[in-house]
Design an enzyme around this catalytic site. Sequence first.
Site, PDB file in Angstrom:
ATOM      1  N   GLU A 180      -6.633   0.886   6.250  1.00 28.76           N
ATOM      2  CA  GLU A 180      -6.943  -0.488   5.851  1.00 28.76           C
ATOM      3  C   GLU A 180      -6.743  -1.529   6.952  1.00 28.76           C
ATOM      4  OE1 GLU A 180      -4.976  -1.341   2.138  1.00 28.76           O
ATOM      5  OE2 GLU A 180      -6.273   0.053   1.067  1.00 28.76           O
ATOM      6  N   GLU A 373      -8.103   6.436  -1.601  1.00 26.15           N
ATOM      7  CA  GLU A 373      -7.242   5.767  -2.586  1.00 26.15           C
ATOM      8  C   GLU A 373      -8.083   5.209  -3.717  1.00 26.15           C
ATOM      9  OE1 GLU A 373      -4.568   2.704  -1.128  1.00 26.15           O
ATOM     10  OE2 GLU A 373      -4.084   3.880   0.654  1.00 26.15           O
TER      11      GLU A 373
HETATM   12  C1  FCB Z   1      -3.357  -0.006  -0.542  1.00 24.46           C
HETATM   13  C2  FCB Z   1      -2.361   0.635   0.383  1.00 24.46           C
HETATM   14  C3  FCB Z   1      -1.348   1.497  -0.310  1.00 24.46           C
HETATM   15  C4  FCB Z   1      -0.914   0.903  -1.615  1.00 24.46           C
HETATM   16  C5  FCB Z   1      -2.105   0.593  -2.461  1.00 24.46           C
HETATM   17  C6  FCB Z   1      -1.762   0.061  -3.821  1.00 24.46           C
HETATM   18  O1  FCB Z   1      -3.751  -1.216  -0.013  1.00 24.46           O
HETATM   19  O2  FCB Z   1      -3.021   1.393   1.350  1.00 24.46           O
HETATM   20  O3  FCB Z   1      -0.284   1.720   0.566  1.00 24.46           O
HETATM   21  O4  FCB Z   1      -0.142  -0.216  -1.386  1.00 24.46           O
HETATM   22  O5  FCB Z   1      -2.920  -0.336  -1.811  1.00 24.46           O
END
Ligand code: FCB
Length: 487
Positions: A180, A373
Amino acid sequence: MTLRFPEHGSPEDRSATFRFPEGFLWGAATSAYQIEGSLETDGRGVSVWDTFAAREGAIEGGGDARIACDSYARWREDLDIVEHLGLNAYRFSVAWSRVVPEGRGRVEPRGLDHYERQIDEMLARGIAPVVTLNHWDMPEALMSDGGWMGRSSVDAFVEYAVAVADRLGDRVPWWITQNEPWIIQLLGYQLGLHAPGIRDLRGSLAAGHHVLLAHGAAYDAMRPLTSGRIGAGLNLLPCVPASDDPADLAAAHGSDGYVNRWFLDPLLGEGYPDDMRAHWDRAIGGGIDDIVRAGDEEAIGGRSDFLGVNFYTHRVMAAAEPGPGRPFPWKVVGTAGEVPRTDEGTEIVPGAFTDLLRRLHREYPGTPLLITENGAIYGDSPTHDGEVHDVRRIQYLRAHIEAMGTAMQEGADVAGYLHWSLLDNFEWALGYRPRFGLVYVDFRTGERIPKDSARHYAEIVRAGRVVGREGTAPDAGTLVDSLGAFG
Ligand code: FCB
């Protein structure tokens, strides 16, 4: 009590029976700082998050990550859970300051030993390691050069990446160099809400650029050391106009440039987008050519064997005058009216997930995608029976896996899905309140309790498609029985 998510796409898009291909990666994700604890064990150096978390008021509830899920000690137990759930992949991160404690130079073998043991154990159990190198925990020592704002961060990251790939390159099939970049840039260097807590718009642009440059440089340095696939993980947020007013359409397009295209375009080989470059020029004054130097874009592009996609929600955008605290002519307004939300208020929009994957397939063809994610905050905790009946997470999971299946049916090349998160953990500046886990963690004792969503996910994984009933755990009998018993 069935929560309905908005329909996405056209009705024929529904893909409840989509069967995911053989070899599809099903897993869950964590990151080192959020779960490990043991911050002084095995020669670990100080990271920017240690320093930031110690600042008064930086972490909601005043918590820190000294113990977190205690996973540096309990990692075998975590792998037991992954294995029990039948997952064939686990995404975790190497803590940078365990490997290069002073940021440059000396490599700490005990840090590498730890991850080597963990990876070997995963491979023995048939779990593919998906290894993130920078999940935000840069060694504090590198702040003397401005952290990611300094161009020397690129060389420091390469040193670290090479140390890891030298030891583990022969057995890691998936590498995520950077997690990110936009969040590092925005929260770490523009708004100061994450480590290192800096508020500097121009500095934030430099930080984001160096994160991408470091991806490119690490790719080149790691390439001879591993046959694993190397990519970066972006958090992508589809930007939707609040109305069909042309000003709002422009706001959505601009915001898409800021959040998504600014990272997608250079990584996937097209250089930085001109429209957003003009926005940055205006916002920081004096142009960006001393930050983005000649040759940089060529050193970033063409170095992604896949793209990691973190998807949580969308951004509903409206036009707004730039001003103090608003560098660009747009603002997030959210959806007017009732929409399903997580316990943190995040809008739940699985249709936007399908649209995003469609778009990536269309606009950046040829790059495989890995969902690195996707998840939601729901505060459920154990009830009288000791179980966690997180029905809403089950619904969220099903809706997003279906949404992904829809895009795949239309041709999107998705290699796997890694749910955020395996465990409830230290959620950065929000501390321990938000719970993202498939597994509940009692932070006083370290006890892990798989939630109903974990079992439901395991059923989906076993079947290779979305099975079971929406809104119910697979063993709904227990729930019904206990409801009966307690009226
Ligand atoms: C993302 C992050 C992870 C966690 C999730 C909820 O931005 O990569 O570490 O905090 O969100």
